[in-house]
Each structure stands twice: as C-alpha cells, then as structure tokens.
Scaffold this motif. Structure first.
Motif, PDB file in Angstrom:
ATOM      1  N   VAL A  30      18.682  14.711 -41.235  1.00 34.97           N
ATOM      2  CA  VAL A  30      18.838  14.847 -39.782  1.00 34.97           C
ATOM      3  C   VAL A  30      19.725  13.727 -39.245  1.00 34.97           C
ATOM      4  CG1 VAL A  30      17.634  14.679 -37.573  1.00 34.97           C
ATOM      5  CG2 VAL A  30      16.687  16.091 -39.403  1.00 34.97           C
ATOM      6  N   VAL A  31      19.460  12.492 -39.673  1.00 31.85           N
ATOM      7  CA  VAL A  31      20.246  11.343 -39.209  1.00 31.85           C
ATOM      8  C   VAL A  31      21.705  11.485 -39.628  1.00 31.85           C
ATOM      9  CG1 VAL A  31      20.590   8.855 -39.472  1.00 31.85           C
ATOM     10  CG2 VAL A  31      18.290   9.768 -39.130  1.00 31.85           C
ATOM     11  N   LEU A  32      21.942  11.856 -40.897  1.00 28.76           N
ATOM     12  CA  LEU A  32      23.307  11.988 -41.401  1.00 28.76           C
ATOM     13  C   LEU A  32      24.080  13.062 -40.639  1.00 28.76           C
ATOM     14  CD1 LEU A  32      25.499  11.311 -43.457  1.00 28.76           C
ATOM     15  CD2 LEU A  32      24.458  12.965 -45.020  1.00 28.76           C
ATOM     16  N   VAL A  33      23.466  14.220 -40.464  1.00 27.28           N
ATOM     17  CA  VAL A  33      24.136  15.317 -39.760  1.00 27.28           C
ATOM     18  C   VAL A  33      24.399  14.938 -38.306  1.00 27.28           C
ATOM     19  CG1 VAL A  33      23.877  17.690 -38.972  1.00 27.28           C
ATOM     20  CG2 VAL A  33      23.240  17.100 -41.291  1.00 27.28           C
ATOM     21  N   THR A  34      23.472  14.210 -37.687  1.00 32.27           N
ATOM     22  CA  THR A  34      23.654  13.784 -36.300  1.00 32.27           C
ATOM     23  C   THR A  34      24.829  12.818 -36.181  1.00 32.27           C
ATOM     24  OG1 THR A  34      21.285  14.041 -35.865  1.00 32.27           O
ATOM     25  CG2 THR A  34      22.532  12.689 -34.319  1.00 32.27           C
ATOM     26  N   ILE A  35      24.964  11.909 -37.137  1.00 30.15           N
ATOM     27  CA  ILE A  35      26.093  10.976 -37.128  1.00 30.15           C
ATOM     28  C   ILE A  35      27.412  11.735 -37.268  1.00 30.15           C
ATOM     29  CG2 ILE A  35      27.235   9.141 -38.432  1.00 30.15           C
ATOM     30  CD1 ILE A  35      24.453   8.047 -39.106  1.00 30.15           C
TER      31      ILE A  35
END
Length: 250
Positions: A9-14
């Motif tokens: 989730v964090v990676l895709v959001t970045i």
C-alpha cells in the motif's frame, strides 16, 4: 493488514503520488486496485476518493499559477452531476457490470482521441468540456478513476500538458469530494474502518511521492510526460474493464 500488504500500500501510494505530480493524474489509477483488494469494492473506492483529494490538495499550491480556471469550472460543474449519478448507480447496480461499462467507454474515448488528430479539434468548444467532465465524474464515483475521461479530451484537443496537469488538481479535489460526499450521504456507514496510524502512514507516503515527482519533472520533457498520461489512462481503463469481466465470469 499484513506487513507485506501494508508495504505494498505504501509503495503504490508513493508511486501514485509521484505520477500525479508529474502527469497530473495517476494516483487513483495505481492505488485503486490495491485498495479495493484490501477493503472491498465500495469501501476501497471511497478511500481512493478521499486519498485522491488529499494528494491533489497537496500538489495544488505548487501548480496554482498554471491552472486554467475557465476549463476547471466547466469540467467540475458537470463532473459533480456525473458523480451524483455514479454514486446512485454504484449502490444499485453490479460493480462488475459498471466496471465493464466504464472501462469500455473510456478505452473507446482514448482510442478515438488518438485517431482523430485533426487541427480542428481544440479546447474552445464548451460541450466537449461538459461531456468530459460528466464522464469523468461518473467513472470516478463508479470505479475511483476519473482521469482517463479527461485524458482522452486532453489528447484530442492537444491541451498543453503543463496547464492540463495543473488544472486537474483542483478538479480532482472537487470530484473526489463530490464522489465521497454523495456516497457517504447514501451510506453514512460506508467509511472504511482503519486504524488512526494508517492515515499517518499514507499521508507520509503521499508527501514522499510528491517530492519524488518534483525531482523527476526536471529530467523529463512535456512530450514524455504526455505519453505517461496516455499509458496510465489506458492502463486504468483496461484494469477496470478486466476486473469487471473477471467478476462477471467467475
């Protein structure tokens, strides 16, 4: 939420925030699939609407001077109408059926926009603006992605990339609020249940992504960014169509 899924989730959001800063869109196209997987269709799309508002609101001060406010008013006014209709349809019709319809319509629009490149198409006529805004608001409420419809309009009319990217930020703030507001009005309990720290982590990821996008903008040309816009728009529309077909056939 597992650690692996949380990191995803964090990676895709970045990545989504970086794309949003560079191309004017891309956050919802990249974040929507993982959020719907994590939270389910309705709650996931609602969360994408909310986070999309946050991302665009943080980018807006950086691009304020390049916003075409006349274009924004026309797109946003009709997008609100589309978002209201989309919120009603999302609650009454099968998400899979609507996903197929949304994906097919947007892919058709993008294909036509790349085929018809005559100089007679411009951003001056107002009815195409209204149609693009309406379809964008509709698809934003139904599938959490409003970018492909306005991307098709931008490609068809050769709307300058810098103005296009800047104008989409207040536009996505309005359409995201309209979509989320309409859904919460119809279903006040629809807000996804997440821990308080989830919001802090995602906000930090958005800020990191915007910073990365700022740096990458110095290394690419407007033509390269426009190609990214087209690829992201096609990918988002195709993913929406495929998810709908898989749901219908399973």
């Amino acid at each position: 939420m597992t650690l692996t899924l949380g990191l995803l989730v964090v990676l895709v959001t970045i990545v989504g925030s970086a794309a949003q800063r560079m191309a004017g869109l891309g956050f919802a196209l990249l974040v929507s699939p993982i959020m719907t997987l994590l939270l389910g269709g309705h709650a996931g799309v609602l969360l994408v609407n909310i986070l999309g508002v946050v991302s665009s609101a943080l980018i807006l001060p950086r691009v304020w001077r390049k916003v075409d406010w006349s274009m924004f008013r026309w797109l946003a006014a009709f997008a609100i109408i589309g978002a209201g209709l989309g919120a009603v349809l999302a609650g009454r019709l099968s998400p899979d059926v609507m996903g197929v319809a949304v994906g097919a319509i947007v892919l058709l629009a993008l294909t036509l926009s790349m085929l018809f490149t005559s100089e007679r198409f411009s951003t001056e006529p107002r009815s195409p603006r209204a149609l693009a805004g309406f379809l964008s608001g509709l698809t934003n409420a139904l599938a959490g992605v409003g970018g492909p419809a306005v991307s098709a309009y931008a490609v068809l009319t050769r709307w300058p990339q810098a103005s296009f990217a800047a104008t989409l930020q207040p536009y996505f703030v309005v359409t995201g609020l309209a979509s989320a507001g309409a859904k919460l009005a119809l279903d006040p309990a629809g807000l996804p249940a997440t821990e308080w720290w989830f919001w802090l982590i995602v906000l930090g990821a958005i800020l990191i992504g915007i910073g990365a996008g700022e740096r990458l903008l110095r290394l690419v040309t407007p033509a390269q960014v426009r190609r990214v816009v087209i690829v992201l728009a096609c990918a988002g529309a195709a993913a929406t169509l495929v998810r709908g077909l898989v749901g219908l056939l399973s």
